[in-house]
Design an enzyme around this catalytic site. Structure first.
Site: not given
Length: 807
Positions: A245-247
């Protein structure tokens, strides 16, 4: 090899200047495209590598082949065993060296066993798939510069092997650590491109065999249950998957202290194995100067910045595959009908060498749409019967363009150039892009390569199964018996069957643009993106707690204004737990009201939970390493089913604030609380233990506390770990914050950048850079990026090495 650093730098600069006529100091301000032709390689490849703090290499080269050479050399120095393992994978030789039944590390495909991995990758190799893509003229295929980088990377890796001794115990003396070719490098890039498509279905591709009379008479179900399949597909492509995932957030000039942009990137990738990041700066004076992180085995910077622009990626919600349901000839299950006319499947017969065993030969079956597949993971069977089969379409199976996308980013002078690179190369398979630049511009775009599944096409051509799976998950199942159900072509698409740039969700110059792995809808909550097809993701549906918390945080920052890089640093390590802000106070209050301070666990045991009430009430609602109560809430929250958590349901009119209000009357509430308390006590862990005492990694015999929290808690600084009470709680991180960068500009010509590679540069426990940045992460600290030449030369840790094919 050590020399007086600054004297060697002078010599190196003189060497490179003779070839290019440009000093490295000017490279930061010049992002030209350079010559179309690369220097002949008769003299052998070479590069200068300047190492600064934490083993970060600054690679200086005359051209792309030399730059690839220096990159391959430096990656091998840090990660030779991990790289070598991956090259065994893409050659289809895992069964030969490790046995057919062992499991790969899942970094290059979802194969459950080495044998299925090998059958797939040997098939890719023997059919010349990657060679065909390399031969395509740019932009449909890789440019000359990209191919030179691949060639140079292989040469650099091989030169390091020839000239150095492997000390990493993971592969010291191993026969499978061998020289590689440019084709190996390209095939590794191909594996990453198809990771969300064919790579997700390797077991189903290699296991697919036509039905026999015996199997046709069996009692096994012949058609998948539509609702079960839809639920499985939704889980498979869930935005909040713990795997990756990531932000990322970009702030525009209207929100910053100096009118320039800011970018905070926080990708969540595996901490072990072949999908780790590796950090470097790459410079060809006058042509390219870029700093950031590469996925191992790739020769370009994936996430990073240059003097003018910074970018990051987040795993997107777009579904990079679709299925075609085939109608088979009743007399031959390897023949399918299109508009009533028969087409015979193509056979790929592949043989794999097996350690201490007889070679295994299997046949794969391919169609005009792609391979026949009998599953998309264990939970999503797609049976091949006498009348029906399923073919998988993966548009990234013809995409070897990501290196050119990355090169375009590296040369960009602003977000407009980033978008232009995406539109020109159309090379990113499964990520969004978020960018900011020194002019104060921002960008969010879901510019990924997706099958051209319009809602109209899905409505017109979905099979009964597809009518359920497409709305639920974005996985289209089209009627393969109809020629009019082909995917078609957009006029601005680089090839048929994919969306052109005009169809891609894009937001430009918003005060902030943020993504945390939900769809494009709320990249900016005040400027929602709508109108895109379902295959890209949902509109008007509930967001994850991480998305909701991120929007709350970044919207508040944008509203406050006058932001600096320091604000980005604070956001990364705020470790706020959005779930706790919504639920902890109510949980503590309901706990305190329990008769006798007890609750009944799932096994019927009555548990004294009175101590937990005070711990939850006193907790600071963060996942800092010193937070007392974070671990108790974490164990409780994981047990509380999401479907029972809230009284106020989701509302599309208030998507950031709903659902909310903890339902303490739900039957699962007291059960989850009792079980969490009992579990911690059975493990000998105090209910108010500091999080870092029980969420940690062990490196070189030392425990390093790890801040952050799991997906369901909504923490920006996401970390995922496997619970092991006998090992102390969470004794190792599997995925989470990886290459983090906070970037801004101050008008000096040098970007203001802080970076952190949380798991450090090297997997070799004998390396000084095995855990040095991990110690920084434990202490919530940063590395100050050295981008401009003066800053590189000023490093007190400066070590300069000139590397060459022959010494």
């Amino acid at each position: 090899m050590r020399t007086g650093p600054r004297r060697l730098v002078v010599a190196a600069v003189a060497l490179l200047t003779a070839a290019t006529g440009t000093l490295p100091a000017t490279a930061a301000g010049q992002q030209g495209h350079g010559s179309r032709h690369e220097r002949p390689t008769a003299g052998g490849l070479s590069a200068v590598i300047r190492y600064t703090e934490y083993g970060i290499p600054h690679i200086l080269a005359r051209d792309y082949a030399d730059l690839g050479f220096g990159t391959g050399w430096a990656q091998a120095a840090d990660q030779v065993c991990t790289l070598a393992d991956g090259f065994v994978t893409v050659r289809g030789e895992r069964s030969r060296f490790f046995g057919p039944d062992a499991a790969p590390d899942l970094s290059l495909s979802s194969a459950a066993r080495n044998l299925s991995s090998d059958l797939y990758f040997r098939g890719v190799r023997e059919t010349g798939t990657v060679e065909g893509l390399l031969a395509r003229p740019a932009p449909a295929g890789p440019s000359g510069s990209a191919k030179e980088l691949m060639r140079g990377f292989a040469a650099g890796y091989n030169a390091w092997l020839r000239q150095n001794r492997v000390t990493d115990p993971a592969c010291k003396g191993a026969a499978w650590v061998r020289p590689i070719t440019a084709l190996d490098v390209a095939t590794r890039g191909y594996a990453l491109a198809v990771l969300g498509g064919q790579g997700r279905a390797v077991d189903g591709i290699t296991a697919a065999q036509p039905p026999t009379a015996a199997s046709a008479d069996s009692s096994s179900p012949t058609t998948p249950d539509a609702q079960d399949t839809a639920r499985a597909a939704a889980r498979l492509f869930a935005a909040d998957s713990a795997d990756m995932g990531s932000n990322a957030v970009a702030f525009g000039g209207s929100t910053t202290a100096n009118g320039r942009g800011l970018l905070l990137g926080n990708p969540h990738y595996p901490w072990q194995g072949g999908r780790r990041f590796w950090q470097s700066q790459q410079t060809i004076p006058g042509r390219l100067n870029v700093s950031g992180a590469s996925l191992l085995g790739t020769p370009t910077v994936s996430i990073g910045h240059n003097a003018h622009v910074a970018w990051s990626h987040t795993v997107a919600t777009g579904v990079p595959l679709n299925l075609h349901q085939l109608t088979l000839d009743p007399s031959d299950p390897t023949v399918y009908l299109v508009d009533g006319r028969p087409e015979r499947m193509t056979q790929r017969t592949v043989t794999v060498a097996v350690r201490e065993g007889t070679p295994v030969t299997r046949t794969q079956w391919w169609t005009r749409h792609g391979p026949v597949v009998t599953s998309l993971g264990a939970g999503l069977p797609l049976p091949w019967t006498a009348t029906t089969a399923y073919a998988l379409n993966d548009p990234n199976a013809t995409n070897l363009r990501a290196s050119d996308t990355a090169l375009g980013f590296g040369k960009a002078r602003g977000t407009a150039d980033v978008l232009a690179s995406l539109r020109r190369t159309q090379g990113l398979p499964w990520v969004n892009t978020i960018a900011a630049d020194s002019g104060g511009h921002t960008l969010f775009t879901q510019s990924q390569v997706l099958p051209r599944i319009t809602d109209e096409l899905a409505q017109r051509c979905s099979t009964p199964l597809g009518k359920v799976t497409y709305p639920a998950s974005g996985v289209a199942v089209l009627d393969g018996s109809r020629g009019d159900c082909a995917l078609g072509r957009d006029p601005d698409a680089i090839e048929p069957g994919i969306f052109g740039p005009a169809a891609l969700p894009t937001l430009r110059d918003a005060p902030y643009a943020e993504n945390s792995n939900d769809s494009a809808w709320l990249a900016n909550a005040d400027r929602p993106l709508t109108g895109y097809e379902r295959v890209f993701g949902t509109i008007g549906t509930a967001r994850s707690l991480r998305t909701r918390g991120a929007i709350e945080d970044v919207a508040a920052l944008a509203e406050r204004g006058r932001l600096t890089v320091r604000d980005l640093e604070r956001q990364q390590y705020a470790n706020r737990v959005p779930a706790a802000d919504l639920a902890a106070a109510d949980a503590a209050k309901a706990c305190a009201a329990l008769p006798g301070g007890t609750a009944t666990g799932s096994g019927g045991t009555v548990v004294d939970v009175s101590e937990a009430c005070g711990v939850l009430a006193a907790w600071d609602r963060t996942a800092d390493t010193g937070s007392r109560g974070a671990l108790l809430f974490d164990r409780f929250w994981r047990r509380f089913p999401a479907a029972q958590q809230w009284k106020v349901p989701f509302s599309a009119a208030d998507p950031v604030r709903t659902p909310r209000t903890l339902d303490t009357g739900a039957p699962a509430f007291t059960t989850a609380l009792a079980d969490a308390v009992a579990e911690l006590r059975a493990a000998g862990i105090p209910l108010d233990a500091p999080l870092g005492d029980h969420q940690f990694v062990v490196r070189t015999g030392r425990r390093l506390a790890v801040p952050g929290g799991t997906e369901s808690l909504g923490v920006w600084n996401k970390v995922e770990a496997v619970w092991n009470p006998a090992g102390g709680g969470y004794p190792e991180v599997t995925t989470g914050s990886s290459y983090v960068q906070a970037v801004g500009w101050d008008g000096s010509g040098c970007p203001v950048a802080r970076t952190l590679l949380t798991y450090s540069q090297s997997s070799n426990p004998h390396s000084p850079h095995y855990d040095d940045q991990t110690r920084l992460f434990s202490g919530e600290k940063w590395v100050t990026s050295r981008f401009c030449e003066r800053d590189v030369l000023a490093s007190p840790a400066l070590r300069v090495v000139r590397v060459a094919e022959r010494r």
